[in-house]
Design a protein around this motif. Structure first.
Motif, PDB file in Angstrom:
ATOM      1  N   PRO A   1       0.822  -1.106  -0.212  1.00 49.08           N
ATOM      2  CA  PRO A   1       0.006  -0.124   0.170  1.00 49.08           C
ATOM      3  C   PRO A   1       0.844   1.229   0.152  1.00 49.08           C
ATOM      4  N   SER A   2       0.421   2.258  -0.632  1.00 42.89           N
ATOM      5  CA  SER A   2       1.049   3.201  -0.781  1.00 42.89           C
ATOM      6  C   SER A   2       0.465   4.432   0.351  1.00 42.89           C
ATOM      7  N   LEU A   3       1.724   5.361   0.837  1.00 41.40           N
ATOM      8  CA  LEU A   3       1.349   6.160   1.953  1.00 41.40           C
ATOM      9  C   LEU A   3       0.690   7.376   1.488  1.00 41.40           C
ATOM     10  N   THR A   4      -0.210   7.781   2.373  1.00 39.36           N
ATOM     11  CA  THR A   4      -0.947   9.240   2.221  1.00 39.36           C
ATOM     12  C   THR A   4       0.032  10.277   2.157  1.00 39.36           C
ATOM     13  N   ARG A   5      -0.424  11.450   1.692  1.00 35.90           N
ATOM     14  CA  ARG A   5       0.371  12.484   1.942  1.00 35.90           C
ATOM     15  C   ARG A   5       0.891  12.915   3.481  1.00 35.90           C
ATOM     16  N   SER A   6      -0.487  12.685   4.435  1.00 38.03           N
ATOM     17  CA  SER A   6      -0.096  13.080   5.746  1.00 38.03           C
ATOM     18  C   SER A   6       0.875  12.064   6.157  1.00 38.03           C
ATOM     19  N   GLU A   7       0.738  10.521   5.987  1.00 41.01           N
ATOM     20  CA  GLU A   7       1.486   9.688   6.586  1.00 41.01           C
ATOM     21  C   GLU A   7       2.881  10.027   6.176  1.00 41.01           C
ATOM     22  N   LEU A   8       3.231  10.278   4.869  1.00 36.41           N
ATOM     23  CA  LEU A   8       4.546  10.293   4.252  1.00 36.41           C
ATOM     24  C   LEU A   8       5.090  11.495   5.124  1.00 36.41           C
ATOM     25  N   ALA A   9       4.358  12.701   5.241  1.00 36.52           N
ATOM     26  CA  ALA A   9       4.957  13.877   5.871  1.00 36.52           C
ATOM     27  C   ALA A   9       5.181  13.479   7.411  1.00 36.52           C
ATOM     28  N   GLU A  10       4.624  12.737   7.951  1.00 36.57           N
ATOM     29  CA  GLU A  10       4.846  12.087   9.198  1.00 36.57           C
ATOM     30  C   GLU A  10       6.074  11.304   9.323  1.00 36.57           C
ATOM     31  N   CYS A  11       6.185  10.493   8.413  1.00 36.57           N
ATOM     32  CA  CYS A  11       7.485   9.874   8.404  1.00 36.57           C
ATOM     33  C   CYS A  11       8.832  10.512   8.024  1.00 36.57           C
ATOM     34  N   THR A  12       8.432  11.488   7.367  1.00 36.89           N
ATOM     35  CA  THR A  12       9.813  12.419   6.964  1.00 36.89           C
ATOM     36  C   THR A  12       9.964  12.962   8.436  1.00 36.89           C
ATOM     37  N   LEU A  13       8.985  13.750   8.854  1.00 43.30           N
ATOM     38  CA  LEU A  13       9.433  14.505  10.185  1.00 43.30           C
ATOM     39  C   LEU A  13      10.271  13.584  11.103  1.00 43.30           C
ATOM     40  N   ILE A  14       9.559  12.507  11.446  1.00 49.19           N
ATOM     41  CA  ILE A  14      10.238  11.421  12.441  1.00 49.19           C
ATOM     42  C   ILE A  14      11.624  11.237  11.949  1.00 49.19           C
ATOM     43  N   GLU A  15      11.860  11.083  10.852  1.00 50.42           N
ATOM     44  CA  GLU A  15      13.192  10.844  10.457  1.00 50.42           C
ATOM     45  C   GLU A  15      14.009  12.033  10.781  1.00 50.42           C
ATOM     46  N   SER A  16      13.623  13.133  10.307  1.00 54.60           N
ATOM     47  CA  SER A  16      14.251  14.547  10.403  1.00 54.60           C
ATOM     48  C   SER A  16      14.443  14.570  12.075  1.00 54.60           C
ATOM     49  N   ILE A  17      13.568  14.496  12.943  1.00 46.97           N
ATOM     50  CA  ILE A  17      13.788  14.704  14.381  1.00 46.97           C
ATOM     51  C   ILE A  17      14.784  13.702  14.683  1.00 46.97           C
ATOM     52  N   ARG A  18      14.952  12.498  14.441  1.00 47.00           N
ATOM     53  CA  ARG A  18      15.911  11.579  14.850  1.00 47.00           C
ATOM     54  C   ARG A  18      17.255  12.004  14.319  1.00 47.00           C
ATOM     55  N   ALA A  19      17.400  12.343  13.104  1.00 46.29           N
ATOM     56  CA  ALA A  19      18.401  13.019  12.760  1.00 46.29           C
ATOM     57  C   ALA A  19      18.937  14.179  13.387  1.00 46.29           C
ATOM     58  N   SER A  20      18.054  15.032  13.709  1.00 47.64           N
ATOM     59  CA  SER A  20      18.438  16.110  14.409  1.00 47.64           C
ATOM     60  C   SER A  20      19.041  15.876  15.889  1.00 47.64           C
ATOM     61  N   LEU A  21      18.470  14.865  16.449  1.00 50.21           N
ATOM     62  CA  LEU A  21      18.868  14.561  17.884  1.00 50.21           C
ATOM     63  C   LEU A  21      20.216  14.018  17.897  1.00 50.21           C
ATOM     64  N   GLU A  22      20.506  13.096  16.623  1.00 46.53           N
ATOM     65  CA  GLU A  22      21.638  12.431  16.562  1.00 46.53           C
ATOM     66  C   GLU A  22      22.850  13.489  16.284  1.00 46.53           C
ATOM     67  N   ALA A  23      22.517  14.397  15.619  1.00 42.19           N
ATOM     68  CA  ALA A  23      23.426  15.589  15.258  1.00 42.19           C
ATOM     69  C   ALA A  23      23.511  16.560  16.628  1.00 42.19           C
ATOM     70  N   HIS A  24      22.811  16.413  17.475  1.00 39.81           N
ATOM     71  CA  HIS A  24      22.724  17.229  18.816  1.00 39.81           C
ATOM     72  C   HIS A  24      22.264  18.639  18.312  1.00 39.81           C
ATOM     73  N   CYS A  25      21.124  18.714  17.617  1.00 34.28           N
ATOM     74  CA  CYS A  25      20.601  20.054  17.008  1.00 34.28           C
ATOM     75  C   CYS A  25      19.287  19.776  17.658  1.00 34.28           C
ATOM     76  N   GLU A  26      19.328  19.839  18.989  1.00 32.64           N
ATOM     77  CA  GLU A  26      18.095  19.753  20.024  1.00 32.64           C
ATOM     78  C   GLU A  26      16.841  20.827  19.429  1.00 32.64           C
ATOM     79  N   ASP A  27      17.344  21.886  19.422  1.00 31.42           N
ATOM     80  CA  ASP A  27      16.315  22.971  19.336  1.00 31.42           C
ATOM     81  C   ASP A  27      15.476  22.920  17.666  1.00 31.42           C
ATOM     82  N   ASN A  28      16.241  22.359  16.841  1.00 35.48           N
ATOM     83  CA  ASN A  28      15.568  21.807  15.723  1.00 35.48           C
ATOM     84  C   ASN A  28      14.782  20.720  15.873  1.00 35.48           C
TER      85      ASN A  28
END
Length: 127
Positions: free
Chosen positions: A2-29
């Motif tokens: 099944p393909s993801l809806t735009r909302s689900e895709l945006a949520e997945c993208t945000l989650i990955e970006s949040i994880r990457a920001s935490l790993e890079a110690h960019c907590e405010d981002n």
């Protein structure tokens, strides 16, 4: 598949970006992105991720505000307990670890002691 809806895709993208920001110690981002994530979908998992960002920023009071009564997941209860411990609210920390009905996560089963020592050397709880 099944393909993801735009909302689900945006949520997945945000989650990955949040994880990457935490790993890079960019907590405010990470906080900024996690706040957008919670605005999109106010779930316990999203609130947990936001609370992780606040904890990484050294804001345990915000962790408690975000998690509030949403503590059905063991990881959520454990993070709430860590924040309460930091705020010297030891009774609340103990109640969170015990969970409802005494079946909650314990510090030992989560891989670290309540005082924050032990466990993973990276300090990274699983998402």
């Amino acid at each position: 598949m099944p393909s993801l809806t735009r909302s689900e895709l945006a949520e997945c993208t945000l989650i990955e970006s949040i994880r990457a920001s935490l790993e890079a110690h960019c907590e405010d981002n990470a906080v900024f992105l996690a706040e957008r994530l919670v605005a999109m979908g106010d779930t316990e998992a999203n609130a947990y991720l936001l609370a992780r960002c606040y904890y990484a920023c050294g804001k345990p009071h915000r962790v408690c505000e975000v998690l509030g009564r949403r503590m059905t997941m063991p990881a959520t209860r454990y993070l709430f307990a860590k924040a309460c411990y930091d705020l010297e609210r030891l009774d609340e920390a103990e109640r969170a670890l015990r969970g409802t009905g005494g079946g909650g996560v314990t510090a030992a089963s989560a891989g670290a002691r309540v005082d924050g020592t032990g466990g993973s050397s990276s300090g990274d709880d699983s998402f």
